[in-house]
Every structure is written in C-alpha cells, then in structure tokens.
Write a protein that holds these residues in place. Structure first.
Motif, PDB file in Angstrom:
ATOM      1  N   GLU A 166      15.975  23.004   8.000  1.00  0.00           N
ATOM      2  CA  GLU A 166      16.164  22.028   6.910  1.00  0.00           C
ATOM      3  C   GLU A 166      15.293  20.862   7.045  1.00  0.00           C
ATOM      4  O   GLU A 166      14.896  20.373   5.746  1.00  0.00           O
ATOM      5  N   SER A 167      14.705  20.638   8.105  1.00  0.00           N
ATOM      6  CA  SER A 167      13.901  19.121   8.334  1.00  0.00           C
ATOM      7  C   SER A 167      12.517  20.049   8.145  1.00  0.00           C
ATOM      8  O   SER A 167      11.584  19.339   7.721  1.00  0.00           O
ATOM      9  N   TYR A 168      12.318  21.255   8.450  1.00  0.00           N
ATOM     10  CA  TYR A 168      10.924  21.891   8.673  1.00  0.00           C
ATOM     11  C   TYR A 168      11.071  23.155   8.018  1.00  0.00           C
ATOM     12  O   TYR A 168      11.210  24.343   8.702  1.00  0.00           O
ATOM     13  N   PRO A 169      10.848  23.351   6.784  1.00  0.00           N
ATOM     14  CA  PRO A 169      11.086  24.696   5.921  1.00  0.00           C
ATOM     15  C   PRO A 169      10.121  25.665   6.697  1.00  0.00           C
ATOM     16  O   PRO A 169       9.072  25.286   7.026  1.00  0.00           O
ATOM     17  N   GLY A 170      10.531  26.868   6.873  1.00  0.00           N
ATOM     18  CA  GLY A 170       9.791  27.880   7.267  1.00  0.00           C
ATOM     19  C   GLY A 170      10.047  28.371   8.788  1.00  0.00           C
ATOM     20  O   GLY A 170       9.552  29.545   9.218  1.00  0.00           O
ATOM     21  N   THR A 171      10.818  27.158   9.507  1.00  0.00           N
ATOM     22  CA  THR A 171      10.782  27.540  10.885  1.00  0.00           C
ATOM     23  C   THR A 171      12.261  28.587  11.048  1.00  0.00           C
ATOM     24  O   THR A 171      13.014  28.432  10.556  1.00  0.00           O
ATOM     25  N   ARG A 172      11.782  29.438  11.971  1.00  0.00           N
ATOM     26  CA  ARG A 172      12.818  30.486  12.369  1.00  0.00           C
ATOM     27  C   ARG A 172      13.007  30.706  13.593  1.00  0.00           C
ATOM     28  O   ARG A 172      12.122  30.677  14.436  1.00  0.00           O
ATOM     29  N   ILE A 173      14.380  30.350  14.049  1.00  0.00           N
ATOM     30  CA  ILE A 173      14.577  30.112  15.676  1.00  0.00           C
ATOM     31  C   ILE A 173      15.932  31.023  15.578  1.00  0.00           C
ATOM     32  O   ILE A 173      17.155  30.744  14.925  1.00  0.00           O
ATOM     33  N   GLY A 174      16.003  31.890  16.748  1.00  0.00           N
ATOM     34  CA  GLY A 174      17.248  32.670  17.072  1.00  0.00           C
ATOM     35  C   GLY A 174      17.714  32.122  18.409  1.00  0.00           C
ATOM     36  O   GLY A 174      16.821  31.693  19.346  1.00  0.00           O
ATOM     37  N   VAL A 175      19.180  32.389  18.754  1.00  0.00           N
ATOM     38  CA  VAL A 175      19.508  31.982  20.106  1.00  0.00           C
ATOM     39  C   VAL A 175      20.223  32.981  20.851  1.00  0.00           C
ATOM     40  O   VAL A 175      21.171  33.726  20.253  1.00  0.00           O
ATOM     41  N   ILE A 176      19.987  33.262  22.122  1.00  0.00           N
ATOM     42  CA  ILE A 176      20.696  34.059  23.066  1.00  0.00           C
ATOM     43  C   ILE A 176      21.371  33.037  23.990  1.00  0.00           C
ATOM     44  O   ILE A 176      20.562  32.495  24.535  1.00  0.00           O
TER      45      ILE A 176
END
Length: 374
Positions: free
Chosen positions: A164-174
């Motif tokens: 939302e603040s940095y368009p294009g960032t993609r992060i997944g969590v385990i």
C-alpha cells in the motif's frame, strides 16, 4: 581391556554436526506431505507473484523448522528473485528486530544498532524489493513469541500491507507455531486478518518407528560403526518418545557419546544415556531461559523460589515478593508474567472467588529452573 578404550586422539564422532539442533539433513524423511503442501504455498513467489501465507503448526520437534529451512535452501539454490528470510522469534521478538533480520538478508549487514528508526529500516527494505524486483518470503519461527505486547499484529501489518505504501512489493509469510494452545488466526486483529488468510499445515508427532528411522540415519552419519548398539538405540528412542520431542533424542545421542568419550570408552552404555537424559529432557527450558532479559530472569527466579515452598501463588503475592528484589511497577510486572506464560515457562490461570484471582504456577521443577538460571 585396552582395545575397548579410546586413544587420546580418537573420537566416537564421525561428524558431530549432525546432532546439532539447526542441522538440515540431506535426506529428510517422514515429512513429504507437509513439504509438498509448503512448496505449493510458496510456488507463486517463484513465478514473481506473492507467496501464499502459511501457518506450520505442531508440537516442538516435529520437523516444522527443518522443513522450512530445507525448502529455503532449495529456493536459494534455484533463484535470486525469491528471497527467503528465516527469523527466530524467540530471539528477535519485536517489529524492529524482525525487520533488522530482513534488512541483513537483503543488504548483507544489520542496520546501525542506535539512531536508526523502524521507518528507516522498513523504507530501506521496501526500496531494495522495488529496485531489484524481489519477492520476499519471511518465516517467523516460534511466532507465538510475537504475541507478547501485540508485536504479531505490528509485524504482520508491516509485512502484508507494505504494497500500500510501496506499490509492487510482494511479501509472503510462513508462521511456525509450536504452542498448540495458540490459534494465530484468532489472535490477529481485523486489519491483519483481511490480508493474512493463511493455510494451516499440521505436523503430527513422529511415531516410534519414524523417530527410530531418523535417529538411526543420524547415528550412521554422525557416529563411527559399533559405537551405539541396537539395544542402546532402543533406549534412546524410548526416552525420545517419552519427551515427545525429536530434538531431545538428537541431544541425547550427542551427550551420551560425549559421556562415553569422557571415560575413554568405544561404546555408548546405558548409564551414558540415562545420565544424558537428565540434561537433554530440559532442552526447551534451557534454550528459552537464554533468551530472557535480566529483569525477566529475576522475576522467574522469584516465582521458582516461591514455587519451591510448595504453595499456590497469586499474582499479588508474587508482585509483593518481586518488589523486594527488583524495582518494578505492577504494569511492567504483569507484562513480564504474560510473556513467561506465552513462553510456556509458567501457567497463568484465573480462579473465581471474591473477584477473579490470577494464579501463577511454574511448569517445571523449581530446583531445575533455579539451577539453570544460576
């Protein structure tokens, strides 16, 4: 008789590393189903999308961390565009500490220890992800430690809403959870729940046959032939199943071999195993105590001392005793009590009477806690 004794420069260990807790074996058995499910969750990240969020749930010593580390090693060998970051939340249990580990992975060094705000670290991480078009996959091991002071919501919100603040960032969590009483999906607030939506993968306890197979493989890799007989292996498996934690079995093998080496014997005997078990069975306790801050150790020592008197303790009585040995206000005292409860060192229960009384009980033998704290 001398042929059964070790020479001064001999050892029973072919490779002592295989008995370390963080060792990742080349051949990892009995978790194929969970590994496939994890790989499916991660796969979108390898294609440039956002990995699916996952909770790996199971008792301690059921292969959760090893499964994640194994997959992370495979990812690192195959691509630079999906970057996996492993964070031990037992040690790094604040938002800043988690992002400092992510920053270190991406930049090669930790952020400055002082004078650096969380926003600066977060901005630096996001800029690297944007510039290099990297997909980030973060494993939060023992994520239940982030429940203390609500850090879990702060961490997940920053990770999962970064786009939302940095368009294009993609992060997944385990998220890796070893406390079966914790339901992480219910612990997070609505803002986080709307973007978290994890798939849960369950890691059941190993059966006796599975534990024996895994321990046999480690013995073959880590000890020289003939050091551990089948009968002694049976005893190690029995003690491992008693604790319900495979890590205890691995630690037990290492300590038993060291006990035999100390007496310059070429074979592990029953006494070596029984003596080692008295230490190995407290593996979780000793690891956890190392992560406590000084004031947390003082309070736990106070609780252990009161517990050794053999009486029930309510929170007010513990606080009164704690104030005799440390400067602490009630709010801070209760924060630490809740943390010790979250870390499975104490039980914090409510008893109905005239009002609700908070009752504190120690989960371990008081004398053992006091010895390890000392």
């Amino acid at each position: 008789m001398t042929k059964d004794l070790l020479m001064w420069d001999e050892t029973l260990f072919r490779d002592p590393e295989v008995f370390e807790i963080d060792y990742v074996p080349e051949q990892f058995n009995h978790r194929e189903t969970q590994m496939r499910e994890l790989a499916f969750q991660i796969r979108p990240g390898a294609r440039g999308g956002r990995p699916l969020n996952t909770i790996c749930r199971g008792l301690p010593g059921t292969g959760k961390t090893t499964s994640v580390r194994k997959l992370f090693a495979e990812i690192e060998a195959e691509t630079k565009k999906l970057v996996p970051v492993y964070v031990n939340c037992e040690i790094d249990n604040t938002k800043f500490a988690v992002f400092a580990q992510i920053y270190r992975k991406l930049s090669g060094h930790l952020p400055p220890a002082s004078g650096t705000s969380f926003k600066q670290v977060f901005d630096a991480v996001a800029r690297i992800l944007q510039k290099e078009e990297i997909v980030l996959l973060v494993a939060l091991d023992d994520a239940n430690y982030l429940l203390y002071e609500n850090e879990i919501n702060r961490v997940l919100y920053a990770l999962l809403r970064s786009h939302e603040s940095y368009p294009g960032t993609r992060i997944g969590v385990i998220a890796i959870i070893s406390d079966m009483n914790v339901d992480l999906s219910r612990e997070v607030d609505p803002r986080v729940a709307s973007v978290f939506r994890p798939t849960e993968i369950y890691f059941p306890p190993y059966s006796a046959d599975e534990a024996r197979h895994i321990l046999t493989e480690r013995v073959m890799s880590g000890l020289y032939p003939g050091v551990l007989s089948d009968a002694m292996l049976d005893l190690v498996v029995e003690q491992t199943m008693k604790s319900g934690d495979l890590r205890v079995g691995l630690d037990l093998l290492k300590r038993a071999a060291l006990n035999a080496e100390k007496d310059a014997r070429k074979k592990i005997e029953e006494d070596d195993i029984c003596l080692a078990y008295q230490i190995s069975k407290y593996l979780h306790l000793s690891f956890t105590l190392r992560t406590l801050k000084d004031e947390e150790k003082v309070l736990l020592k106070t609780i252990a001392g009161m517990s050794s008197e053999g009486r029930e303790m309510n929170a007010g009585e513990v606080y009164t005793r704690a104030k005799e040995v440390m400067k602490i206000g009630y709010t801070r005292f209760y924060e630490i009590v809740k943390k010790l409860d979250a870390m499975r060192l104490i039980n914090l229960d409510y008893r109905q009477g005239r009002g609700r009384t908070r009752v504190i009980t120690l989960r371990y033998e008081p004398q053992r806690v006091l010895e390890l704290l000392a």
